[in-house]
Structure formats: structure tokens, C-alpha cells
Write an enzyme that holds these catalytic residues in place. Structure first.
Site, PDB file in Angstrom:
ATOM      1  N   GLU A 151       0.825  -1.215   0.000  1.00 26.36           N
ATOM      2  CA  GLU A 151       0.000   0.000   0.000  1.00 26.36           C
ATOM      3  C   GLU A 151       0.857   1.261   0.000  1.00 26.36           C
ATOM      4  OE1 GLU A 151      -2.026  -0.451   3.735  1.00 26.36           O
ATOM      5  OE2 GLU A 151      -3.316  -2.067   3.015  1.00 26.36           O
ATOM      6  N   PRO A 152       1.707   1.459  -0.996  1.00 22.84           N
ATOM      7  CA  PRO A 152       2.529   2.663  -0.983  1.00 22.84           C
ATOM      8  C   PRO A 152       1.718   3.909  -1.370  1.00 22.84           C
ATOM      9  CG  PRO A 152       2.913   1.419  -2.993  1.00 22.84           C
ATOM     10  CD  PRO A 152       1.936   0.629  -2.186  1.00 22.84           C
ATOM     11  N   ARG A 205       3.203   7.619  -0.289  1.00 17.99           N
ATOM     12  CA  ARG A 205       4.168   8.709  -0.392  1.00 17.99           C
ATOM     13  C   ARG A 205       5.158   8.498  -1.532  1.00 17.99           C
ATOM     14  NH1 ARG A 205       5.748  11.844   4.135  1.00 17.99           N
ATOM     15  NH2 ARG A 205       4.971  10.188   5.458  1.00 17.99           N
ATOM     16  N   TYR A 231       4.766  18.329  11.382  1.00 16.12           N
ATOM     17  CA  TYR A 231       5.771  17.287  11.668  1.00 16.12           C
ATOM     18  C   TYR A 231       7.196  17.838  11.653  1.00 16.12           C
ATOM     19  CZ  TYR A 231       1.842  14.676   9.576  1.00 16.12           C
ATOM     20  OH  TYR A 231       0.613  14.194   9.233  1.00 16.12           O
ATOM     21  N   CYS A 271      -1.870  33.902  10.525  1.00 22.18           N
ATOM     22  CA  CYS A 271      -1.580  34.629  11.760  1.00 22.18           C
ATOM     23  C   CYS A 271      -1.163  33.727  12.903  1.00 22.18           C
ATOM     24  CB  CYS A 271      -2.785  35.448  12.146  1.00 22.18           C
ATOM     25  SG  CYS A 271      -3.242  36.536  10.801  1.00 22.18           S
ATOM     26  N   TYR A 322       0.502  14.002   0.800  1.00 25.08           N
ATOM     27  CA  TYR A 322       0.139  14.637   2.067  1.00 25.08           C
ATOM     28  C   TYR A 322       0.295  16.160   1.994  1.00 25.08           C
ATOM     29  CZ  TYR A 322       0.588   9.739   3.264  1.00 25.08           C
ATOM     30  OH  TYR A 322       0.461   8.368   3.256  1.00 25.08           O
TER      31      TYR A 322
HETATM   32  N1  LLP Z   1      -1.389   1.933   4.531  1.00 25.12           N
HETATM   33  C1  LLP Z   1      -1.857   2.381   5.694  1.00 25.12           C
HETATM   34  C2  LLP Z   1      -2.712   1.511   6.506  1.00 25.12           C
HETATM   35  C3  LLP Z   1      -1.495   3.670   6.143  1.00 25.12           C
HETATM   36  O1  LLP Z   1      -1.956   4.106   7.310  1.00 25.12           O
HETATM   37  C4  LLP Z   1      -0.655   4.481   5.354  1.00 25.12           C
HETATM   38  C5  LLP Z   1      -0.280   5.820   5.775  1.00 25.12           C
HETATM   39  C6  LLP Z   1      -0.217   3.970   4.118  1.00 25.12           C
HETATM   40  C7  LLP Z   1      -0.586   2.684   3.748  1.00 25.12           C
HETATM   41  C8  LLP Z   1       0.655   4.754   3.186  1.00 25.12           C
HETATM   42  O2  LLP Z   1       1.910   5.029   3.744  1.00 25.12           O
HETATM   43  P1  LLP Z   1       3.031   5.735   2.841  1.00 25.12           P
HETATM   44  O3  LLP Z   1       3.467   4.740   1.814  1.00 25.12           O
HETATM   45  O4  LLP Z   1       2.406   6.930   2.216  1.00 25.12           O
HETATM   46  O5  LLP Z   1       4.089   6.087   3.805  1.00 25.12           O
HETATM   47  N2  LLP Z   1       0.472  12.777   6.850  1.00 25.12           N
HETATM   48  C9  LLP Z   1       1.720  12.129   7.153  1.00 25.12           C
HETATM   49  C10 LLP Z   1       1.747  10.687   6.713  1.00 25.12           C
HETATM   50  C11 LLP Z   1       0.635   9.851   7.286  1.00 25.12           C
HETATM   51  C12 LLP Z   1       0.658   8.427   6.847  1.00 25.12           C
HETATM   52  C13 LLP Z   1      -0.564   7.721   7.300  1.00 25.12           C
HETATM   53  N3  LLP Z   1      -0.694   6.368   6.866  1.00 25.12           N
HETATM   54  C14 LLP Z   1       2.855  12.934   6.522  1.00 25.12           C
HETATM   55  O6  LLP Z   1       2.603  13.950   5.889  1.00 25.12           O
HETATM   56  O7  LLP Z   1       4.024  12.581   6.672  1.00 25.12           O
END
Ligand code: LLP
Length: 429
Positions: free
Chosen positions: A275-276, A278, A318, A346, A375
Site C-alpha cells: 500500500e505505498p 508517499r 511534523y 496569523c 500529504y
Molecule cells: N497503509 C496504511 C494503513 C497507512 O496508514 C498508510 C499511511 C499507508 C498505507 C501509506 O503510507 P506511505 O506509503 O504513504 O508512507 N500525513 C503524514 C503521513 C501519514 C501516513 C498515514 N498512513 C505525513 O505527511 O508525513
């Protein structure tokens, strides 16, 4: 690698000068490269070649319909975490059997919609959720395919707000209790156990935590098979990190990640899902903004931009680093100066970078935040009644708005002023 490069001194998105888009749609705006999105999706797909697999793009990273449609067309499945994301995936043409439904708090209404519309599997995170799902499925005369999300108690070594695999986190079922919960799942009438799910966090920059988690999942899958469950799928989650700076970061490549998957779970003969989010969308997008003022401060100069924390919240939420680059390439010899880069909102938290070494800027100059495709737009708000910014997609020499900027009239018209509210005229003197 991405497709935002300087050509003839001008930052381009693929073959389109970024300044040309800025002139047409105004700033700030998000700009996505379809070539980068496809390239990143294919890297994962190729990394798992030879294994029965499905790359389920994590819709939460960027849910624009154009992005979902592009990836769906390339054969991606989707990982959704709400009824809203499920509806988006379906609207982009993704069949239900390519959609996995994750999330710690699925409502009964969301479960019903997914069961009726078609779903590959629910990644279930608790016993009460399991019981609710069985109840809803049975009431519809269906059986819900499920994997249990296990919490392997592994430290993902990432930012605390996006680490999900430690026992103190709200996610998943403690792996030590998994067999017991699987046994309970096996007895429920509306449930079909198909696999095991794990996701330990986001922006992981090393493979070791994945290895630790996947080894535990493989061991569990073997035990569950021994217990009589037909474990035929493993959902290994997302989380592979991206380089946010161009210099020193080198997170593992999808190919290395794929090799690790083969090594840890390859011999189980399961279908593998990942499940990529980012890594597919992050470096496929930039946020383009204009300098409103350059203001002299007591310590340093402030670069005041027309983008703010409401448009890209990652730095204030973050402490995330995003490279900031000028849209017009600076001369090589130009001296860099330390700037605090801020938005007009502000609060002091509306700061993108402190003491960032940048070439000199003047009011009116365009800048781009790199690595803003994931994100970014999805976490934006209209705080300070700043309209959500437009989104643009580029493909070669073509580009188009994939979301328009709302007008202030549209924003104001979303609110409703009840007719019983006292107004000035009806106020007693
Ligand atoms: N699968 C599940 C169950 C997840 O909770 C997430 C991300 C992903 C896949 C995807 O993960 P990725 O491959 O994108 O790392 N808003 C935060 C990141 C939150 C991620 C939440 N879950 C940021 O801006 O860094």
C-alpha cells in the site's frame, strides 16, 4: 528521480515551464507530473514481478481524481480508509475487487457501502470491528473477506506522529493475541478469513523495521495455517520513505524493498499486496508559490510567501523539511543567504523553514516546494478563509487543471445563516 528540472534556466514540470502555469492559474498551486506518478507505480509493480501481487496505492497520500484515474489505468489497486476514499476510487474506475479497506474506525455505514459496491478485503483492526462487520455482512446475505491488521510491536524509527507499529499505538491487534482473534473470526458467519495485514508506519528510511515486521507476519501466517485458516494473502502495508533533500538522504529503493519481501514472505505462496502512497505521489508534486514581501527581521530576513500552513501543513505539523527552490534558476556563483520562509497566516507555526540557505529573492519571484505531491493538497484547509489552491497535472507538453480554485463566493455560500438568527435590524434598541 522526478520530472521537475531546470531547462534554459527555468524550472519545468516535464516539458512545461512552471512559470507559464503560474501565469495562467495564479499562485499558489500544486503541480503533478503524470510521468513521475506512473514511473513510481511501475517501480513497485516491477519490484514484485514474479510474485502474485497487487500494488494498492494509498489514496490518502493524494486523492485527486486525475491521479486515481491515471494509476487505475496503469493497473493499480487502491487502499482506502474512508467511505469517501472508497467512492473516489470507484469513481476513478477501480473495480471493488482491487480495493482494500483499511482504517481503525470503519463505521457500519462505510462497511455496508463497500460490501454492496464490491471490495477485495477489509483490513480489520479490532474485535468489535470484526463483530460489526460480520453482522452487517450477514444482514446483507454476504460474507466479508478480511485480513486482520496485526500490530507487530516494531519500532519503525520514523516521526512519532506517523509510527503505527508499536504496541502503544492505536493500530491493529497485538500480534501475541492474533491467533485467538483469528479463531474468533473463523467462527463468525459473515467473515471469510483471507489473510494477514500489517503497516508499521510512514516515511521509513531503512529496511530493518520492515524486515522485523514481515518476519513476524510470515511466522504468524504459518501458525495460522497450522490452525486451519486458509491464509492466501499478505497485505504488507505502505511506508517506504522518499528523499526530501537532494543531498544526503538515500532511502531504500523499491527494488530493494521488493527483494526483502521475496526473502521474508516469498516462500509462503501468498498473494502479496502493498500500500505505498508517499513514494508514488511525494516527489511527483510541487507546490508553487510567489514571494509577497521580503521583510528584514531582527535576526534574519523573512521570505513571506502567498502559500501558508493551510496549503502545506507538513512543516508545521511534523517539522518536515521540504526543499524550496527558485523557479528561475539562480546563477551558480550567487551567494546563499539564510531566510526564514513563512506564510501569511496569523500564527508563528506558519513557518516553512528557518534559516534556510537560499539565493536572494525579490517580491514577485516564484518558488517551488519540492516533494509536495503526497500529504500536501489532501491535508490542506481553508484556515484564514484562504481558498484551497488549484491542482494541475502535466503530461509531456500538455497540462490541465485537475482541481480549480474555489471562488470566495462559493466558499461563503457553503455556510448557511439560519433565518432565525437575530440581525442588526431585528435587534432591540
Ligand atoms: N497503509 C496504511 C494503513 C497507512 O496508514 C498508510 C499511511 C499507508 C498505507 C501509506 O503510507 P506511505 O506509503 O504513504 O508512507 N500525513 C503524514 C503521513 C501519514 C501516513 C498515514 N498512513 C505525513 O505527511 O508525513
Amino acid at each position: 528521480m522526478d520530472h521537475f528540472l531546470y531547462r534554459n534556466g527555468q524550472l519545468h514540470a516535464e516539458d512545461v515551464p512552471v512559470a507559464e502555469i503560474a501565469a495562467a492559474v495564479g499562485t499558489p498551486f500544486y503541480c503533478y507530473s503524470s510521468a513521475t506518478l506512473l514511473r513510481h507505480f511501475r517501480l513497485f509493480d516491477e519490484a514484485l514481478a514474479g510474485l502474485d501481487h497487487l500494488v494498492c496505492y494509498a489514496v490518502k497520500a493524494n486523492s485527486n481524481q486525475a491521479i486515481l484515474t491515471l494509476l487505475a489505468g496503469a493497473g493499480a489497486g487502491m487502499d482506502v480508509v474512508s467511505g469517501g476514499e472508497y467512492a473516489r476510487a470507484r469513481a476513478a474506475g477501480v473495480p471493488g475487487e482491487r480495493i482494500v479497506f483499511s482504517g481503525v474506525g470503519k463505521t457500519r455505514a462505510e462497511m455496508r457501502v463497500a460490501l454492496e459496491g464490491g471490495i477485495r478485503q477489509f483490513n480489520v483492526e479490532s474485535e468489535p470491528e470484526l463483530e460489526a462487520l460480520s453482522e452487517i455482512a450477514a444482514s446483507l446475505g454476504r460474507v466479508a473477506p478480511i485480513a486482520l491488521r496485526v500490530n507487530p510491536d516494531v519500532d519503525a524509527r520514523t516521526h512519532a506522529k506517523i509510527a503505527t507499529g508499536k504496541s502503544e499505538n492505536k493500530f491493529g491487534i497485538p500480534i501475541a493475541r492474533a491467533r485467538e482473534v483469528y479463531a474468533a473470526a473463523g467462527r463468525l458467519p459473515g467473515i471469510d478469513v483471507v489473510g494477514v495485514d500489517v503497516h508499521i508506519g510512514s516515511q521509513l528510511t531503512e529496511l530493518a523495521p520492515f524486515r522485523a515486521a514481515y518476519e513476524k507476519v510470515a511466522e504468524l501466517a504459518r501458525m495460522l495455517r497450522g490452525d486451519g485458516h486458509d491464509i492466501r494473502r499478505l497485505d504488507l502495508g505502505g511506508g517506504l520513505g522518499i528523499p526530501y533533500t537532494r543531498s544526503n538522504e538515500a532511502p531504500p529503493l523499491p527494488s530493494e524493498y521488493g527483494a526483502l519481501i521475496r526473502e521474508t514472505v516469498g516462500d509462503l505462496g501468498c498473494e502479496v499486496e502493498i500500500e505505498p502512497g508517499r513514494l508514488i505521489a511525494g516527489n511527483a508534486g510541487i507546490l508553487v508559490s510567489r514571494v509577497i514581501y521580503v521583510k528584514s527581521g531582527a535576526e534574519r530576513d523573512f521570505l513571506i510567501l502567498d502559500a501558508a500552513m493551510n496549503d502545506l501543513v507538513r512543516p508545521s505539523m511534523y517539522d518536515a523539511h521540504h526543499d524550496i527552490v527558485p523557479v528561475v534558476e539562480p546563477e551558480v556563483a550567487v551567494p546563499l543567504l539564510p531566510f526564514d520562509v513563512v506564510g501569511p497566516v496569523c500564527e508563528t507555526g506558519d513557518t516553512f523553514a528557518r534559516a534556510r540557505a537560499l539565493p536572494p529573492f525579490a517580491a514577485g519571484d516564484l518558488v517551488a516546494f519540492r516533494s509536495a505531491g503526497a500529504y500536501g493538497a489532501v491535508m490542506a484547509s481553508e484556515y484564514n478563509t484562504r481558498p484551497l489552491v488549484p491542482e494541475v497535472m502535466v503530461s509531456g507538453t500538455r497540462w490541465g487543471q485537475v482541481r480549480a480554485r474555489p471562488t470566495l463566493d462559493e466558499i461563503i455560500a457553503r455556510d448557511n445563516v439560519p433565518d432565525w438568527l437575530p440581525t442588526n435590524e431585528s435587534m432591540p434598541d
